[in-house]
Write an enzyme that holds these catalytic residues in place. Structure first.
Site, PDB file in Angstrom:
ATOM      1  N   ILE A 218       0.865  -1.177   0.000  1.00 52.91           N
ATOM      2  CA  ILE A 218       0.000   0.000   0.000  1.00 52.91           C
ATOM      3  C   ILE A 218       0.903   1.227   0.000  1.00 52.91           C
ATOM      4  O   ILE A 218       1.872   1.297   0.755  1.00 52.91           O
ATOM      5  CB  ILE A 218      -0.910   0.049   1.245  1.00 52.91           C
ATOM      6  N   CYS A 219       0.597   2.199  -0.854  1.00 45.84           N
ATOM      7  CA  CYS A 219       1.298   3.472  -0.851  1.00 45.84           C
ATOM      8  C   CYS A 219       2.806   3.261  -1.021  1.00 45.84           C
ATOM      9  O   CYS A 219       3.250   2.513  -1.885  1.00 45.84           O
ATOM     10  CB  CYS A 219       0.955   4.233   0.423  1.00 45.84           C
ATOM     11  N   SER A 220       3.612   3.880  -0.160  1.00 44.47           N
ATOM     12  CA  SER A 220       5.065   3.795  -0.299  1.00 44.47           C
ATOM     13  C   SER A 220       5.615   2.435   0.101  1.00 44.47           C
ATOM     14  O   SER A 220       6.823   2.191  -0.024  1.00 44.47           O
ATOM     15  CB  SER A 220       5.741   4.883   0.542  1.00 44.47           C
TER      16      SER A 220
END
Length: 332
Positions: free
Chosen positions: A113-115
């Site tokens: 998720i995300c970074s």
């Protein structure tokens, strides 16, 4: 334990690797999806992990207890690595990267998720694959890991058994997609209703609407025309209409809009109409009604524009992403 065709038997174990300064919504959102899914299918066991089994402190300062150390947790159906605002520093930690790599050998699906995509990238799990991340980390991912094909606009990307998603709320989209893979659209739709969110957006859908993707106009002419279109994209908006509204020639308007927004006046109108019509689809209007209400000349014209952007037909989009069966039966 798996069946002869490789599918898991019983509850799927979902491991979420936590660490200090993890972004809270990155893991809470997806976790809630799997917990809510259990109200319908009792299909998931959620296991919170850390590299050493110690509690972690999130970016909000909230202390979270975990169930186990990554090395001691056994096998999983899916492992999720959430992100952090404090990157790349957070993922320079050898303990975290070691946990990611170890877990990847004991799971059917690896997701970020995300970074969190940076952790997968740093361990080589994305080499030769397509991936996405939050838009503000996309350039870093692309420049530091040239062996990865970065799709910066996508909500989520699946490449084989690896899944990556954009930031924060996109983790919910990805989790719903995983539930749909495991238990079908009906279960995923029920979860979206319980959480009061739309059924997941297409993985290939842009992280931004057209109005947010466009460069903000600077000159009075471009601002006036953009505001006019945004106020009601469904109204007649021929090139001549827009030029007359701005009191300039069609040639001058085209040149200004191209320079300011990176698209022609009619391309801008098309983008705004498509955003409007997509919203109508999600609210339950039929394809024909959404096309008409958004200003398209015909459902065929709407379908052509929709497929060009999202890669699916309007009816397929509505069947997959609408929130109730009643809305599905109204789509035509």
């Amino acid at each position: 334990m798996t069946t002869s065709n490789g599918n898991p038997v019983g509850r799927r174990r979902i491991g979420i690797l936590l660490f200090d300064r993890v972004k809270t919504l990155d893991f809470v959102g997806p976790a809630e999806v799997f917990v809510e899914a259990n109200q319908r299918v009792d299909g998931y066991e959620l296991v919170l992990l850390s590299a050493d089994g110690a509690d972690v402190t999130t970016s909000m300062g909230v202390r979270i207890g975990v169930h186990a150390a990554a090395a001691d947790a056994g096998e999983f159906d899916t492992v999720i690595v959430p992100g952090s605002e404090f990157v790349p520093g957070v993922f320079d930690d050898p303990a975290i990267l070691g946990a990611v790599l170890s877990l990847s050998t004991r799971t059917r699906r690896m997701a970020s998720i995300c970074s969190g995509a940076l952790a997968l990238a740093a361990t080589g799990l994305l080499d030769g694959k397509s991936a996405t991340t939050h838009w503000k980390f996309a350039d870093y991912l692309a420049s530091h890991f040239e062996q990865i094909t970065v799709q910066p606009d996508s909500i989520f990307v699946r490449d084989g058994c690896t899944y990556t998603s954009a930031g924060v709320a996109a983790g919910i989209d990805l989790a719903l997609a995983l539930v749909e893979e495991d238990h079908g659209a009906d279960v995923a739709r029920a979860v979206s209703q319980l959480l009061l969110v739309y059924m997941q957006r297409s993985g290939g859908q842009s992280q931004f609407s057209a109005s947010l993707r466009a460069t903000p106009p600077r000159t009075p002419v471009a601002r006036a025309v953009a505001s006019y279109v945004n106020a009601d994209p469904s109204r007649p908006c021929s090139l001549a209409d827009l030029a007359a509204y701005a009191n300039v020639s069609t040639r001058h308007l085209t040149r200004v809009m191209q320079a300011e927004l990176g698209m022609s006046p009619l391309e801008y109108v098309t983008s705004m109409r498509l955003d409007l019509a997509t919203g109508y689809l999600e609210s339950g209007r039929s394809v024909a009604q959404a096309a008409a209400d958004a200003g398209y000349s015909s459902p065929v014209a709407f379908r052509r524009a929709f497929v060009a952007r999202l890669g699916v037909t309007p009816i397929d989009y509505q069947r997959r992403f609408q929130t109730t069966r009643r809305e599905e039966s109204q789509a035509v």
